[in-house]
Design a protein around this motif. Structure first.
Motif, PDB file in Angstrom:
ATOM      1  N   SER A 109       0.845  -1.187   0.000  1.00 29.20           N
ATOM      2  CA  SER A 109       0.000   0.000   0.000  1.00 29.20           C
ATOM      3  C   SER A 109       0.881   1.238   0.000  1.00 29.20           C
ATOM      4  O   SER A 109       1.940   1.241   0.624  1.00 29.20           O
ATOM      5  CB  SER A 109      -0.898   0.024   1.238  1.00 29.20           C
ATOM      6  N   GLN A 110       0.420   2.269  -0.695  1.00 30.19           N
ATOM      7  CA  GLN A 110       1.175   3.526  -0.695  1.00 30.19           C
ATOM      8  C   GLN A 110       0.234   4.699  -0.440  1.00 30.19           C
ATOM      9  O   GLN A 110      -0.906   4.719  -0.908  1.00 30.19           O
ATOM     10  CB  GLN A 110       1.951   3.692  -2.016  1.00 30.19           C
ATOM     11  N   THR A 111       0.764   5.641   0.317  1.00 34.19           N
ATOM     12  CA  THR A 111      -0.002   6.846   0.646  1.00 34.19           C
ATOM     13  C   THR A 111       0.634   8.055  -0.021  1.00 34.19           C
ATOM     14  O   THR A 111       0.515   9.184   0.467  1.00 34.19           O
ATOM     15  CB  THR A 111      -0.052   7.041   2.166  1.00 34.19           C
ATOM     16  N   MET A 112       1.321   7.827  -1.117  1.00 32.23           N
ATOM     17  CA  MET A 112       2.033   8.886  -1.816  1.00 32.23           C
ATOM     18  C   MET A 112       1.191   9.482  -2.945  1.00 32.23           C
ATOM     19  O   MET A 112       1.638  10.407  -3.615  1.00 32.23           O
ATOM     20  CB  MET A 112       3.360   8.350  -2.357  1.00 32.23           C
ATOM     21  N   GLY A 113       0.000   8.907  -3.185  1.00 35.11           N
ATOM     22  CA  GLY A 113      -0.848   9.434  -4.245  1.00 35.11           C
ATOM     23  C   GLY A 113      -0.336   9.098  -5.636  1.00 35.11           C
ATOM     24  O   GLY A 113      -0.698   9.763  -6.608  1.00 35.11           O
ATOM     25  N   HIS A 114       0.493   8.070  -5.743  1.00 35.20           N
ATOM     26  CA  HIS A 114       1.062   7.691  -7.040  1.00 35.20           C
ATOM     27  C   HIS A 114       0.108   6.800  -7.829  1.00 35.20           C
ATOM     28  O   HIS A 114      -0.593   5.962  -7.277  1.00 35.20           O
ATOM     29  CB  HIS A 114       2.387   6.952  -6.831  1.00 35.20           C
ATOM     30  N   ASP A 115       0.128   6.979  -9.139  1.00 31.29           N
ATOM     31  CA  ASP A 115      -0.697   6.133 -10.002  1.00 31.29           C
ATOM     32  C   ASP A 115       0.008   4.833 -10.370  1.00 31.29           C
ATOM     33  O   ASP A 115      -0.616   3.795 -10.496  1.00 31.29           O
ATOM     34  CB  ASP A 115      -1.051   6.880 -11.294  1.00 31.29           C
ATOM     35  N   LYS A 116       1.312   4.881 -10.572  1.00 30.52           N
ATOM     36  CA  LYS A 116       2.033   3.702 -11.042  1.00 30.52           C
ATOM     37  C   LYS A 116       2.597   2.917  -9.863  1.00 30.52           C
ATOM     38  O   LYS A 116       3.133   3.484  -8.923  1.00 30.52           O
ATOM     39  CB  LYS A 116       3.182   4.111 -11.955  1.00 30.52           C
ATOM     40  N   MET A 117       2.483   1.590  -9.973  1.00 27.76           N
ATOM     41  CA  MET A 117       3.056   0.718  -8.944  1.00 27.76           C
ATOM     42  C   MET A 117       3.741  -0.462  -9.605  1.00 27.76           C
ATOM     43  O   MET A 117       3.389  -0.843 -10.731  1.00 27.76           O
ATOM     44  CB  MET A 117       1.974   0.262  -7.959  1.00 27.76           C
ATOM     45  N   TYR A 118       4.717  -1.034  -8.875  1.00 23.95           N
ATOM     46  CA  TYR A 118       5.573  -2.065  -9.456  1.00 23.95           C
ATOM     47  C   TYR A 118       5.868  -3.130  -8.399  1.00 23.95           C
ATOM     48  O   TYR A 118       5.911  -2.858  -7.212  1.00 23.95           O
ATOM     49  CB  TYR A 118       6.917  -1.461  -9.881  1.00 23.95           C
ATOM     50  N   TRP A 119       6.127  -4.335  -8.878  1.00 26.63           N
ATOM     51  CA  TRP A 119       6.654  -5.404  -8.039  1.00 26.63           C
ATOM     52  C   TRP A 119       7.975  -5.888  -8.639  1.00 26.63           C
ATOM     53  O   TRP A 119       8.055  -6.167  -9.839  1.00 26.63           O
ATOM     54  CB  TRP A 119       5.698  -6.591  -7.959  1.00 26.63           C
ATOM     55  N   TYR A 120       8.987  -5.981  -7.763  1.00 19.38           N
ATOM     56  CA  TYR A 120      10.287  -6.503  -8.164  1.00 19.38           C
ATOM     57  C   TYR A 120      10.619  -7.723  -7.316  1.00 19.38           C
ATOM     58  O   TYR A 120      10.227  -7.817  -6.153  1.00 19.38           O
ATOM     59  CB  TYR A 120      11.393  -5.473  -7.936  1.00 19.38           C
ATOM     60  N   GLN A 121      11.376  -8.627  -7.910  1.00 17.40           N
ATOM     61  CA  GLN A 121      11.929  -9.757  -7.173  1.00 17.40           C
ATOM     62  C   GLN A 121      13.437  -9.551  -7.073  1.00 17.40           C
ATOM     63  O   GLN A 121      14.091  -9.200  -8.070  1.00 17.40           O
ATOM     64  CB  GLN A 121      11.631 -11.070  -7.898  1.00 17.40           C
ATOM     65  N   GLN A 122      13.981  -9.731  -5.872  1.00 24.12           N
ATOM     66  CA  GLN A 122      15.413  -9.507  -5.670  1.00 24.12           C
ATOM     67  C   GLN A 122      15.981 -10.540  -4.720  1.00 24.12           C
ATOM     68  O   GLN A 122      15.557 -10.621  -3.569  1.00 24.12           O
ATOM     69  CB  GLN A 122      15.672  -8.101  -5.098  1.00 24.12           C
TER      70      GLN A 122
END
Lengths: 112, 113
Positions: free
Chosen positions: B24-37
């Protein structure tokens, strides 16, 4: 597709010395190049970035240079301190895409 | 405080279990991503989203799925976990801008036994 090579994979310096990490990208359409620092067990944090219309950017002890002709960019850290020890990742983003392609990382160790 | 949150931070489960990693993000961003590391290694993009009801596969093939029903929420689901899924999963977000600077969450370290 886009490829980003990063060197060296490990770098050890004495406190106070400078450190340089280099990255090369393959896609000439790339226009944004961020650098992230990731301390052990923590999230990657943006430390500096540069856009393709700029050749150099500096923020205190950290600077990034970009050579569009050669398609490479470098991170320079001066007067290194033990707290600079971390893994550093470069990345490149192709114009008009939303994806970052990351380099393989450089583990920097600064010895006191 | 505007930030990106991930839960759980650590998860140890058995093979075959279904799991959902929350972001969850409270930054008001439209784009989100998932990375594997894998620890200390490069980041591989596995999923991303431009906004609500938008999901795209990333560069690394993954057996996970994602959904984006709310702007601030981007969960990742593994229907049947396997030991090969053991890794760290990082969520990130960015706003529409000339740079699309991505900000990362603290990560979920997943171990599948």
């Amino acid at each position: 597709g886009e490829n980003v090579e990063q060197h060296p994979s490990t770098l050890s310096v004495q406190e106070g010395d400078s450190a340089v990490i280099k990255c090369t990208y393959s896609d000439s359409a790339s226009n944004y190049f961020p650098w992230y620092k990731q301390e052990l067990g923590k999230r990657p944090q943006l430390i500096i970035d540069i856009r393709s219309n700029v050749g150099e950017k500096k923020d205190q002890r950290i600077a990034v240079t970009l050579n569009k002709t050669a398609k490479h960019f470098s991170l320079h850290i001066t007067e290194t301190q033990p707290e600079d020890s971390a893994v550093y990742f470069c990345a490149a983003r192709r114009k008009n895409t939303d994806k970052l392609i990351f380099g393989t990382g450089t583990r920097l160790q600064v010895f006191p | 405080e505007a930030d990106i949150y991930q839960t759980p931070r650590y998860l140890v489960i058995g093979t075959g279990k279904k799991i959902t990693l929350e972001c969850s993000q409270t930054m008001g961003h439209d784009k989100m991503y998932w990375y594997q590391q894998d620890p200390g290694m490069e980041l591989h993009l596995i999923h991303y989203s431009y906004g609500v009801n938008s999901t795209e596969k990333g560069d690394l093939s993954s057996e996970s799925t994602v959904s984006r029903i709310r702007t601030e929420h981007f969960p990742l689901t593994l229907e049947s976990a396997r030991p090969s899924h053991t890794s760290q999963y990082l969520c990130a977000s960015s706003e529409y801008s000339s740079t699309d600077t991505q900000y990362f969450g603290p990560g979920t370290r997943l171990t599948v036994l």
